[in-house]
Design a protein around this motif. Structure first.
Motif, mmCIF file in Angstrom:
data_model
loop_
_atom_site.group_PDB
_atom_site.id
_atom_site.type_symbol
_atom_site.label_atom_id
_atom_site.label_comp_id
_atom_site.label_asym_id
_atom_site.label_seq_id
_atom_site.Cartn_x
_atom_site.Cartn_y
_atom_site.Cartn_z
ATOM 1 N N TYR A 31 -2.686 10.342 8.216
ATOM 2 C CA TYR A 31 -2.575 9.270 6.708
ATOM 3 C C TYR A 31 -2.940 10.412 5.437
ATOM 4 O O TYR A 31 -3.949 10.677 5.035
ATOM 5 C CB TYR A 31 -2.528 7.971 6.877
ATOM 6 C CG TYR A 31 -2.155 7.438 5.623
ATOM 7 C CD1 TYR A 31 -0.673 7.121 5.380
ATOM 8 C CD2 TYR A 31 -2.828 7.192 3.887
ATOM 9 C CE1 TYR A 31 0.079 6.265 4.713
ATOM 10 C CE2 TYR A 31 -2.016 6.335 3.306
ATOM 11 C CZ TYR A 31 -0.478 6.219 3.274
ATOM 12 O OH TYR A 31 -0.006 5.525 2.716
ATOM 13 N N VAL A 32 -1.038 10.464 4.434
ATOM 14 C CA VAL A 32 -1.651 11.216 3.401
ATOM 15 C C VAL A 32 -0.697 10.732 2.558
ATOM 16 O O VAL A 32 0.328 10.004 2.497
ATOM 17 C CB VAL A 32 -0.947 12.980 3.481
ATOM 18 C CG1 VAL A 32 -1.077 13.379 2.047
ATOM 19 C CG2 VAL A 32 -1.844 13.448 4.499
ATOM 20 N N THR A 33 -1.423 10.616 1.453
ATOM 21 C CA THR A 33 -1.060 10.436 0.297
ATOM 22 C C THR A 33 -1.886 10.552 -1.197
ATOM 23 O O THR A 33 -3.209 11.499 -1.448
ATOM 24 C CB THR A 33 -1.088 8.901 0.083
ATOM 25 O OG1 THR A 33 -0.224 8.414 -1.029
ATOM 26 C CG2 THR A 33 -1.915 8.194 0.132
ATOM 27 N N ASP A 34 -1.026 10.687 -2.457
ATOM 28 C CA ASP A 34 -1.616 10.576 -3.343
ATOM 29 C C ASP A 34 -2.758 10.276 -4.199
ATOM 30 O O ASP A 34 -3.505 8.838 -3.568
ATOM 31 C CB ASP A 34 -0.675 11.479 -4.722
ATOM 32 C CG ASP A 34 -0.230 9.724 -5.287
ATOM 33 O OD1 ASP A 34 -0.889 9.101 -6.084
ATOM 34 O OD2 ASP A 34 0.679 9.904 -4.469
ATOM 35 N N ALA A 35 -4.098 10.784 -5.037
ATOM 36 C CA ALA A 35 -4.970 10.314 -4.989
ATOM 37 C C ALA A 35 -5.080 8.866 -5.887
ATOM 38 O O ALA A 35 -5.953 7.429 -5.463
ATOM 39 C CB ALA A 35 -5.966 11.132 -6.126
#
Lengths: 229, 81
Positions: free
Chosen positions: A147-151
């Protein structure tokens, strides 16, 4: 309670989801073909795991544009609980119901094993029947669960209590070895802002019967049943 | 006319496949590769004959399907013929 399981070409956990829903809720479960946007009124929808459209282009990308998913987005906006499991989670991020994206596992390997999850919030139609901080054992089976998302989005998810599950060890501690795919912040499942859409990589529908190794997944379907009752 | 589309991961997005390729290159003795980023190349045959319209169409295709703009950038090249 009446529910629907979306079936894409390449879905392979749809029957498990159907069995789990039928077993726990006792109600009718509609198997909704992806090309058919004419879905009956249902109290809950499951977007199941598998390899919809062979994961072509990106996991969930083609499925996200199928006629039925446009209807699922509408129902979600109306407040119907929508649960996306594994490939279903990927589809829900592709259609924009959930933020972020599931990338290739950090070690590039397909991971298929039991993991431990900590229930991070019981404020959702999917988690009321768990206790806060409860550690449950659920299997994962995926190649793209990182899972990746922006800060900014990550902070929003944390601040709004929208991380539903995190990968932990058997004692409930967050350790590097407990995270099977490199997911940011050990995130295994996230909720949308209205909290009626949950996406998760692990498979609760596979643990509803002691014969299959445990029943830690049952409470999720019991929660949905309680929420729509 | 043809559209050539390059889809690449945005800067800062970890690319585990690129890293694996880099390691493999080093294993083959190709030193001096500082970084590897892996992407996609998509070629479309279009019926549209107006260049600007074609570009606008392909841009829409990239936004709606071909790229995931959460993690990917895309570049479009329209080629005559």
């Amino acid at each position: 309670m009446k529910s629907a399981v979306i079936v894409f070409p390449g879905s392979n956990c749809d029957r498990d989801a159907q069995t789990a829903l039928r077993d726990v809720t006792g109600g009718e479960v509609v198997m909704q073909w992806h090309g058919d946007a004419d879905m009956p009124d249902v109290d809950a929808i499951v977007v199941p795991g598998g390899f919809s459209y062979g994961d072509y282009l990106r996991c969930g990308a083609i499925a996200g544009n199928s006629p039925v998913m446009r209807e699922v987005v509408k129902r979600a906006e109306m407040g119907v609980p929508v649960l996306g499991i594994c490939n279903g989670f990927q589809v829900l991020t592709e259609v924009g119901l959930l933020p972020g994206v599931l990338m290739r596992n950090a070690d590039l390997k397909f991971v298929c094993r039991d993991v431990f999850l900590r229930v991070e919030t019981t404020t959702s139609p999917f988690t009321t029947q768990y206790t806060p901080g409860q550690v449950i054992k659920v299997p994962v089976a995926h190649h793209d669960g990182n899972y990746v998302t922006d800060a900014d989005t990550l902070k929003l998810l944390q601040d709004q209590d929208r991380v539903a599950f995190r990968y932990v060890d058997a004692t409930g501690a967050r350790t590097p070895g407990a995270n099977p795919n490199g997911a940011m912040d050990d995130i295994a499942g996230v909720l949308n802002e209205k909290r009626n859409v949950l996406g998760m990589m692990p498979h609760p529908e596979r643990l509803i019967d002691q014969v299959l190794g445990g029943t830690d997944g049952r409470a999720m379907f019991e929660s949905v049943l309680a929420a729509v009752a | 006319m043809k559209a050539k589309i390059h889809i690449t991961l945005k800067n800062g997005v970890l690319d585990p496949q690129g890293k694996a390729v880099q390691t493999a290159l080093a294993g083959l003795g190709f030193t001096g590769v500082n970084d590897v980023r892996q992407g996609k190349f998509i070629e479309l045959e279009l019926t549209e004959t107006d260049r600007a319209k074609a570009e606008a169409q392909v841009d829409d295709m990239c936004k709606k399907l071909l790229a995931n703009t959460v993690i990917e950038n895309y570049a479009i090249e329209i080629v005559e013929g």
